[in-house]
Design a protein around this motif. Structure first.
Motif, mmCIF file in Angstrom:
data_model
loop_
_atom_site.group_PDB
_atom_site.id
_atom_site.type_symbol
_atom_site.label_atom_id
_atom_site.label_comp_id
_atom_site.label_asym_id
_atom_site.label_seq_id
_atom_site.Cartn_x
_atom_site.Cartn_y
_atom_site.Cartn_z
ATOM 1 N N MET A 87 0.831 -1.196 0.000
ATOM 2 C CA MET A 87 0.000 0.000 0.000
ATOM 3 C C MET A 87 0.874 1.258 0.000
ATOM 4 O O MET A 87 1.895 1.308 0.681
ATOM 5 N N ASP A 88 0.441 2.247 -0.766
ATOM 6 C CA ASP A 88 1.103 3.551 -0.771
ATOM 7 C C ASP A 88 0.378 4.490 0.178
ATOM 8 O O ASP A 88 -0.841 4.383 0.364
ATOM 9 N N MET A 89 1.141 5.424 0.741
ATOM 10 C CA MET A 89 0.576 6.457 1.607
ATOM 11 C C MET A 89 1.082 7.802 1.103
ATOM 12 O O MET A 89 2.245 7.921 0.742
ATOM 13 N N GLU A 90 0.215 8.795 1.099
ATOM 14 C CA GLU A 90 0.644 10.149 0.750
ATOM 15 C C GLU A 90 -0.002 11.131 1.714
ATOM 16 O O GLU A 90 -1.222 11.202 1.823
ATOM 17 N N PHE A 91 0.857 11.883 2.410
ATOM 18 C CA PHE A 91 0.370 12.871 3.364
ATOM 19 C C PHE A 91 -0.006 14.143 2.622
ATOM 20 O O PHE A 91 0.684 14.572 1.705
ATOM 21 N N LYS A 92 -1.115 14.760 3.040
ATOM 22 C CA LYS A 92 -1.677 15.922 2.338
ATOM 23 C C LYS A 92 -1.998 17.066 3.295
ATOM 24 O O LYS A 92 -2.118 16.854 4.486
ATOM 25 N N GLU A 100 -2.578 17.299 7.731
ATOM 26 C CA GLU A 100 -3.954 17.133 8.198
ATOM 27 C C GLU A 100 -4.579 15.823 7.755
ATOM 28 O O GLU A 100 -5.580 15.402 8.318
ATOM 29 N N ALA A 101 -4.017 15.188 6.718
ATOM 30 C CA ALA A 101 -4.630 13.971 6.188
ATOM 31 C C ALA A 101 -3.584 13.092 5.519
ATOM 32 O O ALA A 101 -2.504 13.552 5.155
ATOM 33 N N VAL A 102 -3.940 11.823 5.358
ATOM 34 C CA VAL A 102 -3.108 10.882 4.623
ATOM 35 C C VAL A 102 -4.036 10.042 3.752
ATOM 36 O O VAL A 102 -5.100 9.615 4.198
ATOM 37 N N THR A 103 -3.625 9.847 2.511
ATOM 38 C CA THR A 103 -4.393 9.011 1.592
ATOM 39 C C THR A 103 -3.674 7.691 1.417
ATOM 40 O O THR A 103 -2.469 7.657 1.157
ATOM 41 N N SER A 111 -8.679 3.411 -2.756
ATOM 42 C CA SER A 111 -8.002 4.398 -1.922
ATOM 43 C C SER A 111 -8.983 4.965 -0.900
ATOM 44 O O SER A 111 -10.191 4.938 -1.108
ATOM 45 N N TYR A 112 -8.435 5.420 0.183
ATOM 46 C CA TYR A 112 -9.237 6.064 1.212
ATOM 47 C C TYR A 112 -8.370 7.057 1.949
ATOM 48 O O TYR A 112 -7.145 6.963 1.938
ATOM 49 N N THR A 113 -9.014 8.031 2.570
ATOM 50 C CA THR A 113 -8.294 9.098 3.257
ATOM 51 C C THR A 113 -8.602 9.058 4.745
ATOM 52 O O THR A 113 -9.739 8.813 5.146
ATOM 53 N N ALA A 114 -7.580 9.295 5.528
ATOM 54 C CA ALA A 114 -7.725 9.393 6.984
ATOM 55 C C ALA A 114 -7.351 10.815 7.381
ATOM 56 O O ALA A 114 -6.376 11.371 6.871
ATOM 57 N N THR A 115 -8.132 11.411 8.264
ATOM 58 C CA THR A 115 -7.858 12.772 8.711
ATOM 59 C C THR A 115 -7.219 12.758 10.094
ATOM 60 O O THR A 115 -7.516 11.896 10.921
ATOM 61 N N ARG A 116 -6.372 13.733 10.316
ATOM 62 C CA ARG A 116 -5.673 13.833 11.604
ATOM 63 C C ARG A 116 -6.669 14.083 12.725
ATOM 64 O O ARG A 116 -7.591 14.870 12.592
ATOM 65 N N VAL A 117 -6.446 13.400 13.817
ATOM 66 C CA VAL A 117 -7.246 13.575 15.024
ATOM 67 C C VAL A 117 -6.411 14.406 15.985
ATOM 68 O O VAL A 117 -5.262 14.069 16.268
ATOM 69 N N GLU A 118 -6.968 15.485 16.455
ATOM 70 C CA GLU A 118 -6.249 16.310 17.422
ATOM 71 C C GLU A 118 -6.178 15.570 18.748
ATOM 72 O O GLU A 118 -7.197 15.065 19.232
ATOM 73 N N SER A 119 -4.996 15.503 19.298
ATOM 74 C CA SER A 119 -4.856 14.788 20.578
ATOM 75 C C SER A 119 -5.385 15.670 21.701
ATOM 76 O O SER A 119 -5.223 16.881 21.692
ATOM 77 N N LYS A 120 -6.024 15.033 22.647
ATOM 78 C CA LYS A 120 -6.560 15.740 23.811
ATOM 79 C C LYS A 120 -5.545 15.694 24.921
ATOM 80 O O LYS A 120 -5.001 14.631 25.225
#
Length: 124
Positions: A87-92, A100-103, A111-120
């Protein structure tokens, strides 16, 4: 004999200086790589899970809830390859020095995108 000794001493000095320069340059490159790696570190939310990107012993790792940490192999600017999943990953979308995101793109074309989760931050 004296000329040979002087020449050898000069050569030894030059080699020593080159070695020091190479070590210094390597250390600077490691520092730059570590700073760049920190931009990727964080948690990213997909529709099904939260994935964690972190650095361990100088190596970027990807970890999810149902699999062990996987090495992220650099394959270009902000691009990585995860061999275990082919699998390839590309940060965006870089913002404030972080992404903020990685595809994720699989070799079968999905393909699918994951968004950054702000840590608490926890209150202590």
């Amino acid at each position: 004999m004296k000329t040979l000794l002087k020449t050898s001493l000069k050569l030894f000095t030059i080699v020593g200086l080159l070695c020091c320069l190479a070590i210094s340059t390597h250390a600077q490159q490691d520092d730059q790589k570590a700073k760049l790696s920190e931009k990727y570190v964080g948690e990213y939310k997909t529709t099904k899970a939260i994935l964690k990107v972190y650095v361990e012993e100088g190596q970027l790792k990807l970890e999810g809830p149902n699999y062990p940490p996987l090495d992220m192999i650099s394959s270009g600017d902000h691009k990585f390859f995860v061999e275990a999943f082919n699998m390839d990953m590309e940060f965006k979308k870089e913002k404030d020095g972080k992404f903020e995101a990685v595809t994720f793109s699989t070799m079968d074309g999905n393909s699918y995108t994951a968004t950054r989760v702000e840590s608490k931050k926890s209150d202590n």
